[in-house]
Design an enzyme around this catalytic site. Structure first.
Site, short mmCIF file in Angstrom:
data_model
loop_
_atom_site.label_atom_id
_atom_site.label_comp_id
_atom_site.label_asym_id
_atom_site.label_seq_id
_atom_site.Cartn_x
_atom_site.Cartn_y
_atom_site.Cartn_z
N ARG A 71 0.83 -1.21 0.00
CA ARG A 71 0.00 0.00 0.00
C ARG A 71 0.87 1.27 0.00
O ARG A 71 0.55 2.26 -0.63
CB ARG A 71 -0.94 -0.02 1.21
N VAL A 104 -4.54 7.44 4.66
CA VAL A 104 -3.19 7.27 5.20
C VAL A 104 -2.14 7.40 4.10
O VAL A 104 -0.97 7.10 4.30
CB VAL A 104 -3.07 5.89 5.92
N ASP A 105 -2.59 7.85 2.91
CA ASP A 105 -1.70 7.84 1.74
C ASP A 105 -0.87 9.11 1.58
O ASP A 105 0.01 9.17 0.72
CB ASP A 105 -2.51 7.58 0.46
N HIS A 120 -6.23 8.95 10.81
CA HIS A 120 -5.89 7.53 10.92
C HIS A 120 -4.40 7.27 10.70
O HIS A 120 -4.01 6.15 10.41
CB HIS A 120 -6.72 6.71 9.92
N CYS A 128 7.27 1.19 16.86
CA CYS A 128 7.35 -0.23 17.20
C CYS A 128 6.07 -0.71 17.87
O CYS A 128 5.31 0.08 18.44
CB CYS A 128 8.59 -0.53 18.03
N ASN A 220 -19.94 12.14 -3.68
CA ASN A 220 -19.76 10.69 -3.69
C ASN A 220 -20.60 10.14 -4.84
O ASN A 220 -21.72 10.60 -5.04
CB ASN A 220 -20.26 10.11 -2.34
P1 NAD Z 1 -14.75 3.27 2.29
O1 NAD Z 1 -13.89 2.29 1.52
O2 NAD Z 1 -15.60 2.76 3.36
O3 NAD Z 1 -15.72 4.04 1.28
C1 NAD Z 1 -15.24 4.67 0.15
C2 NAD Z 1 -16.30 5.63 -0.33
O4 NAD Z 1 -15.78 6.32 -1.45
C3 NAD Z 1 -17.60 4.96 -0.78
O5 NAD Z 1 -18.70 5.64 -0.22
C4 NAD Z 1 -17.59 5.12 -2.30
O6 NAD Z 1 -18.89 5.28 -2.83
C5 NAD Z 1 -16.79 6.39 -2.44
N1 NAD Z 1 -16.11 6.56 -3.71
C6 NAD Z 1 -15.64 5.59 -4.54
N2 NAD Z 1 -15.06 6.16 -5.61
C7 NAD Z 1 -15.14 7.50 -5.44
C8 NAD Z 1 -14.71 8.61 -6.20
N3 NAD Z 1 -14.04 8.43 -7.35
N4 NAD Z 1 -14.96 9.86 -5.73
C9 NAD Z 1 -15.63 10.04 -4.57
N5 NAD Z 1 -16.07 9.01 -3.81
C10 NAD Z 1 -15.82 7.76 -4.24
O7 NAD Z 1 -13.76 4.40 2.75
P2 NAD Z 1 -13.72 5.22 4.09
O8 NAD Z 1 -15.07 5.76 4.38
O9 NAD Z 1 -12.57 6.13 3.95
O10 NAD Z 1 -13.38 4.17 5.24
C11 NAD Z 1 -12.49 3.14 5.08
C12 NAD Z 1 -11.22 3.20 5.93
O11 NAD Z 1 -10.21 2.76 5.06
C13 NAD Z 1 -10.77 4.52 6.45
O12 NAD Z 1 -10.51 4.35 7.79
C14 NAD Z 1 -9.42 4.80 5.73
O13 NAD Z 1 -8.43 5.14 6.68
C15 NAD Z 1 -9.02 3.48 5.16
N6 NAD Z 1 -8.45 3.49 3.81
C16 NAD Z 1 -7.63 4.50 3.40
C17 NAD Z 1 -7.13 4.48 2.11
C18 NAD Z 1 -6.22 5.60 1.68
O14 NAD Z 1 -5.44 6.12 2.48
N7 NAD Z 1 -6.28 6.02 0.42
C19 NAD Z 1 -7.44 3.45 1.24
C20 NAD Z 1 -8.25 2.42 1.70
C21 NAD Z 1 -8.76 2.46 2.99
#
Ligand code: NAD
Length: 265
Positions: A71, A104-105, A120, A128, A220
């Site tokens: 990731r 977290v990216d 997050h 550690c 969204n």
């Molecule tokens: P989630 O995976 O639960 O939901 C993602 C949401 O994004 C959905 O509602 C979806 O409809 C929407 N979506 C999809 N494509 C989109 C787009 N192009 N534009 C706008 N919206 C779009 O994500 P969440 O609510 O962030 O919760 C999941 C957890 O996963 C969080 O705690 C997060 O820290 C973590 N996470 C982070 C990353 C990252 O850092 N990029 C990646 C994966 C998961």
């Protein structure tokens, strides 16, 4: 009749303080999969819950650390899309803009957003497992291939290094959380971008903003847990809707940049 986009522009025009709260969907068009997208390739047989817990790490540190290394590699290779740049431009159009992200990216920081709270944690930081001694990311080489990867030991106590992210079941960082809650209660407009609203406590932020009188705008492509409480819903993808929204705002304000901060610290 006023369109949702016009309603959003009107809310932003009158706003001194905007908070943008983002989730995994914000980064999808930069090539970073959301948790709820199917995990692919090498990792396809597991769910996020099999990786993002302390119990999973203790059970199989190499598998979990390898997943996070993958990731981190994706995040470092990702290019922030036009929606990230639009949020940067929005900073110049309102009195104050804060980003509170669940991601977290590191993409908000990378594009240059000034005020970013990473609720997050971050894939770029390590500490550690047992004592949470911080570790230099340079100490953690990135493997070339996907697969299990043994975490290096902490230089202070020998405990394995873990990513400095908040795993399911863990508390959010205290200071960041308090700040995010205060910002949500103080803003005039909250933009909610790319979050399902299923992960708590982050999902409470739009409720706090709304209860305190802010206008809540959701961006969204799908309906979410938060859609019912949004005043304005802009259905679509972050990389398209955000640039279009900020472009409309710029046109509505005659391209006028604000002259710096207006009395807010
Ligand atoms: P989630 O995976 O639960 O939901 C993602 C949401 O994004 C959905 O509602 C979806 O409809 C929407 N979506 C999809 N494509 C989109 C787009 N192009 N534009 C706008 N919206 C779009 O994500 P969440 O609510 O962030 O919760 C999941 C957890 O996963 C969080 O705690 C997060 O820290 C973590 N996470 C982070 C990353 C990252 O850092 N990029 C990646 C994966 C998961």
């Amino acid at each position: 009749m006023t369109s949702p986009q016009e309603a959003a522009v009107a809310a932003l025009r009158g706003a001194d303080h905007v908070v943008v709260t983002t989730g995994a969907g914000m980064s999808r068009e930069s090539g970073i999969p959301t948790f709820r997208d199917t995990l692919t390739g090498f990792w396809a047989n597991y769910s996020a819950a099999d990786y993002a817990t302390e119990a999973a790490f203790r059970r199989d540190p190499a598998r979990v650390f390898g997943w996070y290394a993958w990731r981190r590699r994706l995040a470092l290779a990702a290019v922030p899309h036009a929606g990230y740049h639009a949020l940067l431009a929005l900073e110049g159009l309102v009195g104050r803009l804060d980003v509170v992200t669940q991601n977290v990216d590191g993409l908000h920081r990378r594009v240059g957003s000034q005020r970013v709270i990473e609720l997050h944690g971050s894939l770029d930081r390590f500490s550690c497992l047992d004592a949470r001694h911080p570790a230099d990311a340079a100490q953690v080489p990135m493997p070339e291939v996907d697969g299990p990867y043994a975490p290096p030991p902490c230089r202070v106590c020998g405990s394995p290094l873990r990513p400095d992210v908040v795993w399911f079941g863990e508390m959010l960082p205290e200071r960041a959380t308090a700040d995010a809650w205060d910002l949500a209660a103080a803003c005039d407009v909250m933009l909610v971008v790319g979050t399902s609203g299923l992960v708590h406590p982050a999902a409470q932020l739009p409720h706090i903003a709304r209860d305190a009188g802010a206008t809540v705008i959701e961006i969204n492509p799908d309906e979410t847990e938060l859609t019912p409480i949004a005043h304005v819903v802009l259905p679509g993808r972050a990389a398209e809707v955000l640039p279009s929204l900020v472009d409309s705002l710029q046109r509505a304000t005659g391209n006028g940049q604000r002259g710096g901060e207006e009395g807010r610290g």
